[in-house]
Motif scaffolding. Sequence first.
Motif, PDB file in Angstrom:
ATOM      1  N   GLU A  29       0.823  -1.203   0.000  1.00 51.57           N
ATOM      2  CA  GLU A  29       0.000   0.000   0.000  1.00 51.57           C
ATOM      3  C   GLU A  29       0.859   1.256   0.000  1.00 51.57           C
ATOM      4  N   LEU A  30       2.055   1.157   0.634  1.00 51.55           N
ATOM      5  CA  LEU A  30       2.941   2.315   0.679  1.00 51.55           C
ATOM      6  C   LEU A  30       3.747   2.493  -0.602  1.00 51.55           C
ATOM      7  N   LEU A  31       3.870   1.409  -1.411  1.00 47.14           N
ATOM      8  CA  LEU A  31       4.636   1.463  -2.662  1.00 47.14           C
ATOM      9  C   LEU A  31       3.688   1.299  -3.835  1.00 47.14           C
ATOM     10  N   PRO A  32       3.231   2.411  -4.446  1.00 47.08           N
ATOM     11  CA  PRO A  32       2.259   2.294  -5.539  1.00 47.08           C
ATOM     12  C   PRO A  32       2.868   1.727  -6.826  1.00 47.08           C
ATOM     13  N   GLY A  33       4.222   1.602  -6.923  1.00 46.79           N
ATOM     14  CA  GLY A  33       4.844   1.097  -8.148  1.00 46.79           C
ATOM     15  C   GLY A  33       4.671  -0.408  -8.349  1.00 46.79           C
ATOM     16  N   GLU A  80       5.049  -9.684  -7.030  1.00 43.35           N
ATOM     17  CA  GLU A  80       5.953  -8.793  -7.758  1.00 43.35           C
ATOM     18  C   GLU A  80       6.941  -8.146  -6.817  1.00 43.35           C
ATOM     19  N   LEU A  81       6.429  -7.707  -5.642  1.00 41.75           N
ATOM     20  CA  LEU A  81       7.319  -7.104  -4.652  1.00 41.75           C
ATOM     21  C   LEU A  81       8.348  -8.125  -4.141  1.00 41.75           C
ATOM     22  N   VAL A  82       7.899  -9.388  -3.929  1.00 36.03           N
ATOM     23  CA  VAL A  82       8.824 -10.433  -3.462  1.00 36.03           C
ATOM     24  C   VAL A  82       9.861 -10.764  -4.539  1.00 36.03           C
ATOM     25  N   ALA A  83       9.405 -10.805  -5.802  1.00 31.48           N
ATOM     26  CA  ALA A  83      10.344 -11.082  -6.895  1.00 31.48           C
ATOM     27  C   ALA A  83      11.384  -9.977  -7.002  1.00 31.48           C
TER      28      ALA A  83
END
Length: 338
Positions: free
Chosen positions: A152-156, A162-165
Amino acid sequence: MAVPREEYFRLALQEKLSTKLPEQAGHYFPPVLRLLEKRQELVDADQALQAQKQVFHTKMAALKQRWEQLEQKERELKESFIRFDKFFQDSEARRNRVLRRAAEERNQVGRREAEALRLRAQLEELRREHARLQRRLRRLQPCASLLEQALELLPGFQDVPELVARFDGLAETQAALRLRERERLAEQEAVRARLQRLRDAWPDELLAQGQRRAQLQERLEAARERTLQWESKWIQIQNTAAEKTLLLGRSRMAVLNLFQLVCQHQGQPPALDIEDTEGQLEQVKLFMQDVSAMLNRQPLPPSPDPAHSSCKEAGGRKGDQLPPLAPGLCSEPHFPRC
């Protein structure tokens, strides 16, 4: 079988005659009676021989019949053995098939039991893995909530995988950079150690190269001296070869001159080649031998002085009779003195 049988009958007849002759030796019989008696004995012996032949033929027929019966029994026994062997082979084949089928069934049962045990073990392993994953899921549940908050804090980033990758890629890059840094440091240390070894070994290498240079310089000087010596020897050899060649040419010219003088004296044209020095020498030698033989056949004069003068006159006359030399040849040939 015929020869032993006749021999047997002949021996039996001789035994009968030998037993009857001593009994009749004490009495005298006329020749006619003796002849009749001999004929009677021959008839008796022939009858006995015929009887023995008949007995022998009877025995041989019986033996032949017995032999045929034995051969018939042997054929029957062979047929029985063949049938028994075939029956035994069939029984053995059926027994082997039954045993093989039973062994295959036992193996199949064993394989099925092993497969069942393997499936049970695999099921237990899957159950334990499921329980472990459940425990890990419960343990990582706070991390999942934390990742959702970070998303939620990283809109990219669109979702958590995807964040884990992205995080895994950065972690792998960092590990690769650290590994590369360690390899570079190891290479740098190896280069420093090699440079230090080269610095330590440089004075010794310089001294060894200097010594080697001095040795090579000494070898060069020695090679130059040997070269000068061999050059002087080569010049000497060339001079000697030139002298020998000149002497050889003079000798060949002298031999040719002598050969031409001999040919002119004999009134024959030269039959040999100019280069055939050995043949020319042989012709000169033969001519001198002929002249020596002719001189030896001549009678000796009474005093040595007139002989010496006559020899000189003969030599002078011969010299006057010889034609002039060919142009370009040696004008001073050496003749043997008289």
